[in-house]
Scaffold this motif. Structure first.
Motif, PDB file in Angstrom:
ATOM      1  N   ALA A 194     -54.808  60.330  -4.065  1.00 19.91           N
ATOM      2  CA  ALA A 194     -56.208  60.649  -3.510  1.00 19.91           C
ATOM      3  C   ALA A 194     -56.620  60.115  -2.229  1.00 19.91           C
ATOM      4  O   ALA A 194     -57.271  60.546  -1.293  1.00 19.91           O
ATOM      5  CB  ALA A 194     -57.178  60.643  -4.550  1.00 19.91           C
ATOM      6  N   ILE A 195     -56.397  58.571  -2.207  1.00 22.74           N
ATOM      7  CA  ILE A 195     -56.400  57.992  -0.766  1.00 22.74           C
ATOM      8  C   ILE A 195     -55.473  58.033   0.212  1.00 22.74           C
ATOM      9  O   ILE A 195     -55.286  57.097   1.065  1.00 22.74           O
ATOM     10  CB  ILE A 195     -56.762  56.438  -1.347  1.00 22.74           C
ATOM     11  N   GLU A 196     -54.755  58.855   0.184  1.00 17.90           N
ATOM     12  CA  GLU A 196     -53.632  59.273   1.203  1.00 17.90           C
ATOM     13  C   GLU A 196     -52.638  58.303   1.604  1.00 17.90           C
ATOM     14  O   GLU A 196     -52.606  57.779   2.718  1.00 17.90           O
ATOM     15  CB  GLU A 196     -54.361  59.842   2.314  1.00 17.90           C
ATOM     16  N   PRO A 197     -51.998  57.550   0.578  1.00 18.89           N
ATOM     17  CA  PRO A 197     -50.952  56.629   1.020  1.00 18.89           C
ATOM     18  C   PRO A 197     -49.788  57.227   1.758  1.00 18.89           C
ATOM     19  O   PRO A 197     -49.720  58.411   1.813  1.00 18.89           O
ATOM     20  CB  PRO A 197     -50.642  55.950  -0.312  1.00 18.89           C
ATOM     21  N   GLU A 198     -49.027  56.503   2.371  1.00 19.96           N
ATOM     22  CA  GLU A 198     -47.792  56.797   2.995  1.00 19.96           C
ATOM     23  C   GLU A 198     -46.517  56.639   1.983  1.00 19.96           C
ATOM     24  O   GLU A 198     -45.600  57.326   2.070  1.00 19.96           O
ATOM     25  CB  GLU A 198     -47.304  56.502   4.130  1.00 19.96           C
ATOM     26  N   VAL A 199     -46.701  55.563   0.980  1.00 15.70           N
ATOM     27  CA  VAL A 199     -45.765  55.178   0.322  1.00 15.70           C
ATOM     28  C   VAL A 199     -46.250  55.095  -1.167  1.00 15.70           C
ATOM     29  O   VAL A 199     -47.272  54.782  -1.404  1.00 15.70           O
ATOM     30  CB  VAL A 199     -44.846  53.592   0.836  1.00 15.70           C
ATOM     31  N   LEU A 200     -45.382  55.337  -2.031  1.00 17.22           N
ATOM     32  CA  LEU A 200     -45.970  55.502  -3.338  1.00 17.22           C
ATOM     33  C   LEU A 200     -45.104  54.578  -4.102  1.00 17.22           C
ATOM     34  O   LEU A 200     -43.788  54.839  -4.260  1.00 17.22           O
ATOM     35  CB  LEU A 200     -45.904  56.680  -4.208  1.00 17.22           C
ATOM     36  N   LEU A 201     -45.216  53.421  -4.863  1.00 17.67           N
ATOM     37  CA  LEU A 201     -44.490  52.508  -5.513  1.00 17.67           C
ATOM     38  C   LEU A 201     -44.600  52.840  -7.171  1.00 17.67           C
ATOM     39  O   LEU A 201     -45.860  52.828  -7.472  1.00 17.67           O
ATOM     40  CB  LEU A 201     -44.884  51.112  -5.110  1.00 17.67           C
ATOM     41  N   MET A 202     -43.556  53.101  -7.745  1.00 16.24           N
ATOM     42  CA  MET A 202     -43.705  53.339  -9.080  1.00 16.24           C
ATOM     43  C   MET A 202     -42.832  52.521  -9.817  1.00 16.24           C
ATOM     44  O   MET A 202     -41.619  52.234  -9.678  1.00 16.24           O
ATOM     45  CB  MET A 202     -43.258  54.822  -9.493  1.00 16.24           C
ATOM     46  N   ASP A 203     -43.574  51.733 -10.974  1.00 13.94           N
ATOM     47  CA  ASP A 203     -42.972  50.747 -11.484  1.00 13.94           C
ATOM     48  C   ASP A 203     -42.678  51.178 -12.959  1.00 13.94           C
ATOM     49  O   ASP A 203     -43.709  51.277 -13.750  1.00 13.94           O
ATOM     50  CB  ASP A 203     -43.876  49.181 -11.445  1.00 13.94           C
ATOM     51  N   GLU A 204     -41.400  51.694 -13.114  1.00  7.83           N
ATOM     52  CA  GLU A 204     -41.068  52.149 -14.486  1.00  7.83           C
ATOM     53  C   GLU A 204     -42.193  53.369 -15.021  1.00  7.83           C
ATOM     54  O   GLU A 204     -42.762  53.216 -16.064  1.00  7.83           O
ATOM     55  CB  GLU A 204     -40.981  50.914 -15.514  1.00  7.83           C
TER      56      GLU A 204
ATOM     57  N   LEU B 131     -42.864  65.182  -4.544  1.00  2.00           N
ATOM     58  CA  LEU B 131     -43.891  64.192  -3.620  1.00  2.00           C
ATOM     59  C   LEU B 131     -42.736  63.772  -2.530  1.00  2.00           C
ATOM     60  O   LEU B 131     -43.606  63.341  -1.648  1.00  2.00           O
ATOM     61  CB  LEU B 131     -43.987  63.017  -4.509  1.00  2.00           C
ATOM     62  N   LYS B 132     -41.719  63.769  -2.784  1.00  2.00           N
ATOM     63  CA  LYS B 132     -40.967  63.176  -1.423  1.00  2.00           C
ATOM     64  C   LYS B 132     -41.032  64.058  -0.253  1.00  2.00           C
ATOM     65  O   LYS B 132     -40.626  63.714   1.058  1.00  2.00           O
ATOM     66  CB  LYS B 132     -39.428  63.048  -1.798  1.00  2.00           C
ATOM     67  N   GLN B 133     -41.621  65.268  -0.310  1.00  2.00           N
ATOM     68  CA  GLN B 133     -41.715  66.167   0.878  1.00  2.00           C
ATOM     69  C   GLN B 133     -42.785  65.483   1.610  1.00  2.00           C
ATOM     70  O   GLN B 133     -42.843  65.612   2.928  1.00  2.00           O
ATOM     71  CB  GLN B 133     -42.327  67.470   0.427  1.00  2.00           C
ATOM     72  N   ASP B 134     -43.644  64.833   1.093  1.00  2.00           N
ATOM     73  CA  ASP B 134     -44.930  64.072   1.825  1.00  2.00           C
ATOM     74  C   ASP B 134     -45.037  62.537   1.631  1.00  2.00           C
ATOM     75  O   ASP B 134     -45.654  62.140   2.649  1.00  2.00           O
ATOM     76  CB  ASP B 134     -46.136  64.649   1.142  1.00  2.00           C
ATOM     77  N   TYR B 135     -44.244  61.832   0.889  1.00  2.00           N
ATOM     78  CA  TYR B 135     -44.393  60.561   0.670  1.00  2.00           C
ATOM     79  C   TYR B 135     -42.887  60.189   0.725  1.00  2.00           C
ATOM     80  O   TYR B 135     -42.186  60.651   0.103  1.00  2.00           O
ATOM     81  CB  TYR B 135     -45.100  60.352  -0.588  1.00  2.00           C
ATOM     82  N   SER B 136     -43.044  58.772   0.841  1.00  2.84           N
ATOM     83  CA  SER B 136     -41.828  57.700   0.581  1.00  2.84           C
ATOM     84  C   SER B 136     -42.185  57.440  -0.884  1.00  2.84           C
ATOM     85  O   SER B 136     -43.188  56.467  -1.040  1.00  2.84           O
ATOM     86  CB  SER B 136     -41.664  56.812   1.672  1.00  2.84           C
TER      87      SER B 136
END
Lengths: 266, 225
Positions: A178-188, A208-213
């Motif tokens: 929602a807060i429009e990040p550029e990178v999304l970190l996912m821990d398990e 998601l990888k179409q818009d984010y790393s």
């Protein structure tokens, strides 16, 4: 304690696409204990990068370093750099809150607020200074997290805690988006989910990888193989190998990598 | 322990492949022996033997499928299973060629066009190449696999030379055929000998394939495939 080695690690890999995040000789200590040892890695933009390795190898520490989540632990000390758009996120003038806005995070266990589904997203938006088009942004984020169709009729009636585990995790992803990040970190992100909910999250990661790393830490190597474009193997705080996922899982360069992914240790 | 059981299954798969390979080479040697001794009983024994080999190939494919589905192998383990999937077909085909050799031995006077010894020499090379390919698997020996691949040129050349010799003999003998019966006999003999040469050349090709898959399994190098 991780023993220091004299030679400099030379496990650099240049992804084909541009890199959005880059660590340079990045090390981290919890008090006197070194958890990460001179990690140099380029995270490719708009790709999914998986971080794999045995328990205690530094995977979570590494991913939490990428948006300064470890700052919250008093004994943590770091050296080296984490460059985001070529700017060191650990530089003195950088606001860690802004770093975390642009580099979002989803945790192992879903942690929705005990508020309505709508508020779970709207709250973060308001805190981050968004004043207009809140409803539109909430809907857009829920759609991106593939949750909209399941919750659109009870946005205000149900709380985040009324949802299933898989839905809660997608709500947390929506909240991060929602807060429009550029990178999304996912821990398990799937470790607490059943296979069906896991499959939905994996499909979502793929979209998601179409818009984010996306950078994902996972214990599940088959999940890493399924969802990621690039894979980094960490062992005892060191980056052992980084490369395209197909190469890592079909023909790893390093024997340690091969021994780990074929289950000979770890 | 789950991973220990997995490793045992992989080792078991390799052992089974080598065991099947050993039987195939024995069958090949029996086919050659049937030609050498014009041994009808030995030749006829190869057909039911081939059914056993076919079943072994199916068993190996099943083992591979189970390992893929249940253990999700990666890296060297994945390459092993993919390679076994392919090379088991080569082994099964060599068994078919051994049966062919047995059948050729049943054709009376089939090997009068050229000295039988020359054909058996080709068989010896092909059989040794198969042995080397299996030994390369068993001992995980890349150098041995490469040597076997290099030997295929020798086999191909010898096959070509013998084929030329057969053609020379046909031309020479065809002129002496006084009756259509004699001409037919020469034609039958020619076909049988040429097929034997072709099949032995193919055994060499299958040995090369097996070696190429072994090298890929052990090194990930697909150069010889």
């Amino acid at each position: 304690m991780i023993a220091k080695q004299e030679e400099t690690l030379e496990v650099h890999s240049q992804p084909e696409s541009g890199s959005i995040l880059q660590t340079q000789e990045f090390s981290l200590w919890y008090g006197k204990q070194q958890a990460l040892d001179r990690i140099s890695l380029k995270i490719p933009e708009q790709n999914v990068t998986a971080i794999i390795g045995p328990s205690g190898c530094g995977k979570s520490t590494f991913i939490r370093s990428l948006n300064r989540m470890n700052d919250l632990i008093p004994s943590v000390r770091v050296s080296g750099q984490v460059l985001f758009h070529n700017q060191d996120i650990y530089a003195g003038h950088i606001d860690p809150v802004e770093v975390r806005r642009r580099i979002g995070m989803v945790f192992q266990k879903p942690n929705p607020f005990p508020k309505s589904i709508y508020e779970n997203l709207a709250f973060g938006l308001r805190v981050n200074g968004y004043r207009s088009r809140i409803r539109e942004r909430v809907e857009q984020s829920l759609r991106r997290a593939a949750l909209w169709d399941e919750v659109k009729d009870h946005l205000h009636k149900k709380t985040g805690l009324d949802l299933s585990g898989g839905q809660q995790q997608r709500l947390c992803i929506a909240r991060a988006l929602a807060i429009e990040p550029e990178v999304l970190l996912m821990d398990e992100p799937c470790s607490a989910l059943d296979p069906l909910a896991t499959a939905k999250i994996e499909d979502l990661i793929h979209q998601l990888k179409q818009d984010y790393s996306v950078i994902i830490v996972t214990h599940n190597m088959q999940q890493a193989a399924r969802v990621s474009d690039y894979t980094a193997f960490l062992y005892l705080g060191k980056l052992i190998e980084f490369g395209k996922t197909a190469q890592i899982f079909e023909n790893p360069d390093k024997k340690q990598t091969e021994d780990y992914i074929t289950g000979k240790f770890g | 322990m789950v991973r220990e059981s997995y490793r045992q299954q992989l080792d078991g798969l390799l052992e089974f492949v080598c065991g099947m390979g050993q039987l195939v080479v024995e069958g090949l040697n029996k086919g050659l022996q049937a030609i050498r001794d014009h041994d009808r009983a030995l030749a006829l024994s190869l057909e039911p033997w081939d059914d056993t080999i076919d079943q072994m190939a199916l068993d190996i494919e099943k083992k591979c499928t189970d390992l893929l589905a249940l253990q999700q192998p990666v890296a060297v383990d994945l390459r092993l299973i993919v390679s076994v999937f392919k090379l088991v077909t080569d082994l099964e085909r060599v068994a078919d060629l051994a049966v062919n050799l047995g059948e050729y031995s049943l054709v009376s006077e089939a090997f009068v066009l050229v000295p039988k010894e020359q054909l058996l020499q080709l068989g010896k090379i092909a059989s040794e190449m198969m042995n080397d390919s299996l030994e390369a698997i068993r001992t995980r020996d890349v150098a041995r696999a490469k040597q076997a691949i290099a030997r295929d040129r020798v086999l191909d050349q010898r096959c070509w030379d013998l084929r030329t010799e057969v053609l020379t003999q046909i031309i020479r003998r065809a002129g002496h055929a006084n009756t259509s019966e004699q001409a037919k006999k020469i034609a039958d003999n020619t076909i049988t000998v040429l097929w034997s040469i072709r099949d032995l050349e193919r055994v060499g090709d299958h040995a090369v394939n097996i070696c190429a898959r072994t090298i890929y399994w052990l090194t990930s190098n697909p150069e010889f495939i």
